[in-house]
Design a protein around this motif. Structure first.
Motif, short mmCIF file in Angstrom:
data_model
loop_
_atom_site.label_atom_id
_atom_site.label_comp_id
_atom_site.label_asym_id
_atom_site.label_seq_id
_atom_site.Cartn_x
_atom_site.Cartn_y
_atom_site.Cartn_z
N ASP A 140 0.83 -1.28 0.00
CA ASP A 140 -0.13 -0.02 0.03
C ASP A 140 0.95 1.30 -0.04
O ASP A 140 0.30 2.48 -0.01
CB ASP A 140 -0.81 -0.14 1.12
CG ASP A 140 -2.17 -1.00 1.05
OD1 ASP A 140 -2.42 -1.37 -0.03
OD2 ASP A 140 -2.67 -1.40 2.14
N ASN A 141 1.99 1.22 0.02
CA ASN A 141 3.09 2.34 0.12
C ASN A 141 3.65 1.93 -1.39
O ASN A 141 4.63 2.98 -1.73
CB ASN A 141 4.24 2.30 0.99
CG ASN A 141 3.68 2.59 2.26
OD1 ASN A 141 2.85 3.40 2.57
ND2 ASN A 141 4.44 2.15 3.29
N TYR A 159 -2.12 -7.01 14.55
CA TYR A 159 -3.15 -8.20 14.67
C TYR A 159 -3.78 -8.62 13.41
O TYR A 159 -4.01 -9.80 13.37
CB TYR A 159 -4.36 -7.61 15.46
CG TYR A 159 -4.15 -7.55 17.10
CD1 TYR A 159 -4.97 -8.42 17.89
CD2 TYR A 159 -3.27 -6.63 17.53
CE1 TYR A 159 -4.61 -8.08 19.15
CE2 TYR A 159 -3.04 -6.65 18.89
CZ TYR A 159 -3.60 -7.39 19.37
OH TYR A 159 -3.47 -7.29 21.03
N VAL A 160 -4.00 -7.65 12.50
CA VAL A 160 -4.78 -7.89 11.39
C VAL A 160 -3.81 -9.00 10.79
O VAL A 160 -4.27 -10.19 10.16
CB VAL A 160 -5.13 -6.96 10.45
CG1 VAL A 160 -5.53 -7.33 8.89
CG2 VAL A 160 -6.44 -5.99 11.05
N SER A 161 -2.65 -8.72 10.29
CA SER A 161 -1.76 -9.59 9.46
C SER A 161 -1.40 -11.04 10.05
O SER A 161 -1.27 -11.94 9.43
CB SER A 161 -0.35 -8.65 9.04
OG SER A 161 0.25 -8.35 10.54
N ALA A 162 -1.15 -10.82 11.41
CA ALA A 162 -1.20 -12.02 12.14
C ALA A 162 -2.30 -12.88 12.18
O ALA A 162 -2.07 -14.16 11.90
CB ALA A 162 -1.00 -11.66 13.94
N LEU A 237 9.76 -4.15 4.75
CA LEU A 237 8.36 -3.88 5.35
C LEU A 237 7.29 -3.75 4.29
O LEU A 237 7.33 -2.92 3.41
CB LEU A 237 8.54 -2.48 5.97
CG LEU A 237 9.61 -2.19 7.04
CD1 LEU A 237 9.57 -0.96 7.56
CD2 LEU A 237 9.52 -3.37 8.11
N PHE A 238 6.43 -4.71 4.39
CA PHE A 238 5.15 -4.85 3.42
C PHE A 238 4.12 -4.04 4.20
O PHE A 238 3.54 -4.53 5.35
CB PHE A 238 4.90 -6.16 3.18
CG PHE A 238 3.78 -6.45 2.07
CD1 PHE A 238 4.41 -6.56 0.83
CD2 PHE A 238 2.54 -6.18 2.34
CE1 PHE A 238 3.35 -6.66 -0.40
CE2 PHE A 238 1.44 -6.34 1.27
CZ PHE A 238 1.98 -6.72 0.01
N ALA A 239 3.53 -2.81 3.66
CA ALA A 239 2.62 -2.13 4.43
C ALA A 239 0.99 -2.46 3.97
O ALA A 239 0.82 -2.55 2.58
CB ALA A 239 2.83 -0.55 3.78
N LEU A 240 0.26 -2.67 4.84
CA LEU A 240 -1.05 -2.75 4.77
C LEU A 240 -1.87 -1.53 5.43
O LEU A 240 -1.95 -1.66 6.55
CB LEU A 240 -1.54 -4.28 5.22
CG LEU A 240 -0.96 -5.43 4.57
CD1 LEU A 240 -1.46 -6.75 5.35
CD2 LEU A 240 -1.61 -5.68 3.28
N LYS A 241 -2.39 -0.82 4.59
CA LYS A 241 -2.77 0.48 5.20
C LYS A 241 -3.92 0.33 5.65
O LYS A 241 -4.50 -0.92 6.08
CB LYS A 241 -2.74 1.73 4.28
CG LYS A 241 -1.15 2.12 4.11
CD LYS A 241 -1.16 3.47 3.28
CE LYS A 241 0.28 4.07 3.41
NZ LYS A 241 0.46 5.27 2.64
#
Length: 426
Positions: A140-141, A159-162, A237-241
């Motif tokens: 997302d970046n 929490y979401v990615s986990a 770093l993989f960004a999930l916005k």
């Protein structure tokens, strides 16, 4: 004399024939009438039979099984999707409008993936995953990640990615998880989280670095110092916005699945989630057709509770779920301020709640036990019509986060409506 006797005999005989004929016609006519009336009555009774209870034709929606499937049970996913597809066909064949199911090509794809995942092991399965993994992917970046070689170690910083990783890959591949996740044992069993040795906190940063994660999943709310520490350690770093809708949840799952070399598992999970939402919708529609014609209007109020009560708007996933439900059901969801829909949450005072006086009240809270006590004993809410009718419900807001378990949030809301409507079923 003989002539007179013959005439008299003929007269008596004729009279007897007339009388017999009259009785015969009367009896036959009456019997025919009764027979015709009997046939008509049978048809009338048949047409007055109550319509079928459509819900009784459908497979039961079992919350525990759905939760188990959302946790990564691919065999159960495929099985439930097959049952739901048959349910939809049953309702369609009964002429119920508005029934939806996965497009046939997507349903077939889900079954093919399920069979492959449950019949292939080792090198063959790895080969299939490689075939379905993209060459590169963007976060997302707008940063591009090359996926030429499979990664083995992952760090879900949120929490979401986990939650995604726990459903898609082996716990041994996860270096660490947020500590609070271990407390939610009803979603994440200790038998699984105990296989992950570390919690994500500043005390374990050195141990996490020694575990050599190949990529970390972060969010826009990740603390800048944490981001800097991970970058200093050379961890990509993989960004999930912001994930604020159901399509954004499934899109995030698909991308995470690509990054961790689990594209088939991610594809099946997203198809299962869509199928589950449609199955819940279909159950609501079937229930609506089972209601009596003169069902009274039911006004429903949904409240979120943290430190105070508030109403979710359509900007939140919960608000979107409520809107989806209202389009499938005859309930009226009440609100207080339509002009505040651009806000995330609309605060509401107890006095406003009492004035709205809903027929059905749903309260979302992290601690449903304390809310039950508050509503029944120490609050003006105990005087609401909903309380008097036994239609105050509590749902867990922990599952309203943007993870695959949002399906359970939708299930809980639908279950509330079905329970509140049960007195009006045929």
């Amino acid at each position: 004399m003989k002539k007179i006797l013959a005439t008299s005999t003929a007269l008596y005989f004729l009279t007897a024939v007339v009388i017999f004929g009259w009785w015969y016609l009367a009896f036959f006519s009456s019997d025919s009438s009764r027979s015709c009336n009997g046939v008509q009555s049978a048809h009338t009774k048949k047409s007055r039979l109550p319509p079928p209870r459509y819900l009784s034709y459908l497979s039961p929606m079992n919350r525990d099984l759905i939760q188990k499937a959302l946790g990564g049970d691919t065999s159960l996913m495929a099985k439930l999707m097959t049952e739901w597809d048959v349910d939809a066909q049953i309702l369609e064949n009964h002429g119920i409008p508005g029934i939806r199911r996965l497009p046939n090509h997507e349903f077939v794809k889900s079954q093919m993936i399920g069979r492959k995942l449950n019949s292939n092991e080792g090198p063959e399965l790895e080969g299939l995953r490689q075939i379905y993994t993209a060459n590169e992917i963007r976060d997302d970046n707008d940063q591009t990640f090359t996926l030429s070689s499979p990664m083995q170690k992952f760090l879900p910083q949120t929490y979401v990615s986990a939650s995604f990783l726990l459903a898609l890959t082996d716990p041994e591949s996860i270096v660490a998880i947020p500590s609070g996740l271990r407390e939610q044992t009803w979603l994440y069993p200790s038998s699984i989280t105990n296989k992950i040795p570390l919690d994500i906190n500043r005390y374990n940063s050195e141990e996490i670095f020694k575990s050599q994660p190949e990529i970390a999943f972060v969010a826009h709310y990740t603390h800048p110092s944490t981001l800097q520490a991970l970058q200093n350690q050379g961890i990509p770093l993989f960004a999930l916005k912001s994930i604020n809708s159901f399509p954004e949840i499934t899109n995030a799952i698909s991308r995470v699945g690509q990054v961790i070399n689990r594209p088939l598992e991610a594809e099946l999970l997203t198809l299962f989630m869509e199928s589950a939402m449609l199955a819940i919708d279909n159950h609501i529609i079937a229930m609506s057709h089972d209601l009596i014609d003169d069902q009274p209007e039911q006004r429903v109020l949904f409240l979120d509770y943290h430190t105070q009560y508030s109403l979710p708007t359509k900007k939140t996933i919960t608000g979107q779920l409520l809107e989806r439900l209202s389009s499938q059901h005859k309930f009226t969801f009440v609100s207080t301020a339509k002009d505040q829909e651009n806000e995330w949450m609309i605060p509401i005072e107890l006095e406003q709640i009492v004035n709205l006086d809903p027929d059905c009240l749903i309260i979302s809270s992290a601690n449903t036990d304390s809310q039950t006590t508050l509503t029944r004993e120490n609050s003006p809410l105990k005087y609401l019509s909903a309380q008097k009718q036994g239609k105050v419900y509590f749902v867990d807001n922990n599952i309203q986060a943007p993870t695959q378990y949002i399906i359970l949030a939708y299930f809980d809301l639908a279950e509330v409506l079905i329970d509140a409507t049960s007195p009006y079923l045929r």
